[in-house]
Design a protein around this motif. Structure first.
Motif, mmCIF file in Angstrom:
data_model
loop_
_atom_site.group_PDB
_atom_site.id
_atom_site.type_symbol
_atom_site.label_atom_id
_atom_site.label_comp_id
_atom_site.label_asym_id
_atom_site.label_seq_id
_atom_site.Cartn_x
_atom_site.Cartn_y
_atom_site.Cartn_z
ATOM 1 N N GLU A 1 0.846 -1.211 0.000
ATOM 2 C CA GLU A 1 0.000 0.000 0.000
ATOM 3 C C GLU A 1 0.875 1.253 0.000
ATOM 4 O OE1 GLU A 1 -2.971 0.073 -0.542
ATOM 5 O OE2 GLU A 1 -3.878 -1.813 0.088
ATOM 6 N N VAL B 1 -5.683 4.847 4.544
ATOM 7 C CA VAL B 1 -5.048 3.574 4.161
ATOM 8 C C VAL B 1 -3.827 3.323 5.057
ATOM 9 C CG1 VAL B 1 -3.706 2.451 2.319
ATOM 10 C CG2 VAL B 1 -5.870 3.589 1.761
ATOM 11 N N ILE B 2 -3.042 4.372 5.299
ATOM 12 C CA ILE B 2 -1.832 4.208 6.134
ATOM 13 C C ILE B 2 -2.233 3.976 7.599
ATOM 14 C CG2 ILE B 2 0.391 5.223 6.828
ATOM 15 C CD1 ILE B 2 0.224 6.865 4.162
ATOM 16 N N TRP C 1 3.204 11.148 6.044
ATOM 17 C CA TRP C 1 2.023 10.794 6.876
ATOM 18 C C TRP C 1 2.188 11.351 8.291
ATOM 19 C CZ3 TRP C 1 2.556 6.984 10.873
ATOM 20 C CH2 TRP C 1 1.364 6.523 11.437
ATOM 21 N N LEU D 1 -0.546 13.913 0.856
ATOM 22 C CA LEU D 1 -1.380 12.711 0.853
ATOM 23 C C LEU D 1 -2.845 13.117 0.982
ATOM 24 C CD1 LEU D 1 0.817 10.656 3.365
ATOM 25 C CD2 LEU D 1 0.672 10.305 0.890
ATOM 26 N N THR D 2 -3.694 12.397 0.272
ATOM 27 C CA THR D 2 -5.131 12.688 0.385
ATOM 28 C C THR D 2 -5.661 12.081 1.692
ATOM 29 O OG1 THR D 2 -5.771 10.623 -0.672
ATOM 30 C CG2 THR D 2 -5.395 12.523 -2.131
ATOM 31 N N LYS E 1 2.506 1.637 -3.409
ATOM 32 C CA LYS E 1 1.506 2.088 -4.400
ATOM 33 C C LYS E 1 1.260 3.580 -4.275
ATOM 34 C CE LYS E 1 -1.813 -1.222 -4.161
ATOM 35 N NZ LYS E 1 -3.204 -1.539 -3.910
ATOM 36 N N ILE E 2 1.089 4.033 -3.046
ATOM 37 C CA ILE E 2 0.860 5.471 -2.826
ATOM 38 C C ILE E 2 2.089 6.246 -3.303
ATOM 39 C CG2 ILE E 2 0.547 7.274 -1.070
ATOM 40 C CD1 ILE E 2 -1.029 5.185 0.601
ATOM 41 N N GLU F 1 -7.958 9.937 1.914
ATOM 42 C CA GLU F 1 -8.115 8.487 1.724
ATOM 43 C C GLU F 1 -6.771 7.790 1.931
ATOM 44 O OE1 GLU F 1 -9.356 10.822 -0.419
ATOM 45 O OE2 GLU F 1 -11.402 10.557 0.379
ATOM 46 N N GLU F 2 -5.711 8.386 1.407
ATOM 47 C CA GLU F 2 -4.379 7.770 1.560
ATOM 48 C C GLU F 2 -3.946 7.761 3.035
ATOM 49 O OE1 GLU F 2 -2.741 8.965 -2.899
ATOM 50 O OE2 GLU F 2 -2.430 10.347 -1.225
ATOM 51 N N VAL G 1 6.654 8.419 1.944
ATOM 52 C CA VAL G 1 5.205 8.417 2.204
ATOM 53 C C VAL G 1 4.942 8.352 3.709
ATOM 54 C CG1 VAL G 1 3.091 7.045 1.929
ATOM 55 C CG2 VAL G 1 4.589 7.447 -0.040
ATOM 56 N N ARG H 1 2.381 7.095 -7.033
ATOM 57 C CA ARG H 1 1.546 8.206 -7.525
ATOM 58 C C ARG H 1 2.288 9.533 -7.477
ATOM 59 N NH1 ARG H 1 -3.199 6.398 -3.687
ATOM 60 N NH2 ARG H 1 -3.442 4.371 -4.650
#
Ligand code: A2P
Length: 282
Positions: free
Chosen positions: A202, A257-258, A221, A250-251, A205-206, A253-254, A217, A209
């Motif tokens: 995950e 996910v984290i 976060w 980061l959005t 993947k982030i 949603e992201e 990432v 982007r």
């Protein structure tokens, strides 16, 4: 939220602390340490986190003597080790740290772990050193809500910082919220969870982007969660990479996910287990 690598957070006593620093945990080899510090300074890091337990205060002191930086251009954190706790012993340990670091004043001095037997005496020593102007801000590490509550029953000065284990496998959200309520800055140790979490698909993947690595990432976060960070690396490429997290966002949603990677899994023991041991891992 920090907008750039050079942003500070204003602590509850008015002192400014860089949000994003360099962790010197376990960098013992002198050459490795010197190279890492040179890269970190060149990359713009201004906060350097050490501890008596890391056994590298003297090398860090030597580095700053030769680095040609003015004293207000870098911020040094160090910590009193468990076996040095107590009113007199803490003051002695602090003197030793000052000498090794070749400084007149420490920016941030922390109680490394909450230790039952010497809990209040150690803090009183920190308050004394703070009142004498030898420390700009005092704080704690690995203190949970109940330790902070207990400390507040006798403290004249509340901790400015709590440095606690925080990473996607152990985000420590509840303690974060409590610290926020108490106006104590949350600083993450092992913000990268010492590595394994970076293998999570995950995160990769982030990262794809934004053309960023999983480590970038994760650090981003933290920053979006209002958490101060001190990632450790001995690798010049990664030291620079870890600083380069202020050109993407980061959005929501992201972020979720984290957050969902949370396993309640520490890389070390819980503070109430560890403080009775003499040689904890951090
Ligand atoms: P290295 O020193 O070889 O770079 P933490 O700060 O969470 O304790 O994590 C430190 C660990 O993570 C170290 O093993 C460090 O290894 C590694 N590390 C630091 N930065 C990165 C990065 N950008 N990518 C991958 N691993 C990293």
């Amino acid at each position: 939220m920090a907008k750039s690598f050079s942003d500070d957070i204003v602590l509850n006593n008015g002192v400014s602390m860089p949000v994003h620093g360099f962790g010197a945990y376990k960098i013992i080899d002198e050459n490795e340490l010197r190279n890492s510090l040179e890269t970190a300074v060149d990359a713009g890091y201004r906060l350097f986190d050490t501890a008596t337990f890391y056994r590298n205060e003297a090398s860090i002191g030597q580095f700053f003597q030769s680095a040609g930086l003015k004293r207000d251009e870098f911020f040094v954190t160090t910590k009193v080790w468990n076996t040095d706790q107590g009113y007199d012993k803490t003051q002695k340990a602090f003197e030793n740290s000052l000498k090794k670091l070749q400084l007149d004043q420490i920016d941030l001095y922390l109680v490394h772990w909450p230790k039952q037997e010497t809990f209040f005496e150690t803090w009183k020593a920190l308050e004394k050193l703070y009142d004498e102007g030898l420390i700009r801000a005092i704080g704690v590490s690995n203190f949970e809500a109940h330790h902070l509550d207990r400390l507040s029953t006798k403290a004249n000065v509340l901790p400015a910082v709590d440095q606690i284990e925080t990473h996607p496998y152990f985000p420590n959200h509840l303690l974060h919220d409590y610290l926020e309520k108490l106006h104590i800055a949350h600083q993450a140790w092992s913000p990268l969870g010492r590595g394994p979490v970076l293998e999570e698909n995950e995160l990769k993947k982030i990262g794809q982007r934004y053309n960023k690595t999983a480590a970038q990432v994760v650090l981003r976060w933290h920053i979006q969660n209002q958490v101060a960070i001190i990632p450790k690396s001995e690798n010049p490429k990664r030291i620079r990479e870890n600083a380069d997290i202020y050109d993407f966002e980061l959005t929501r949603e992201e972020m979720i996910v984290i957050n969902n990677l949370n396993r309640g899994e520490r890389v070390s023991n819980a503070p109430d287990v560890i403080y009775v041991r003499t040689e904890p891992e951090n």
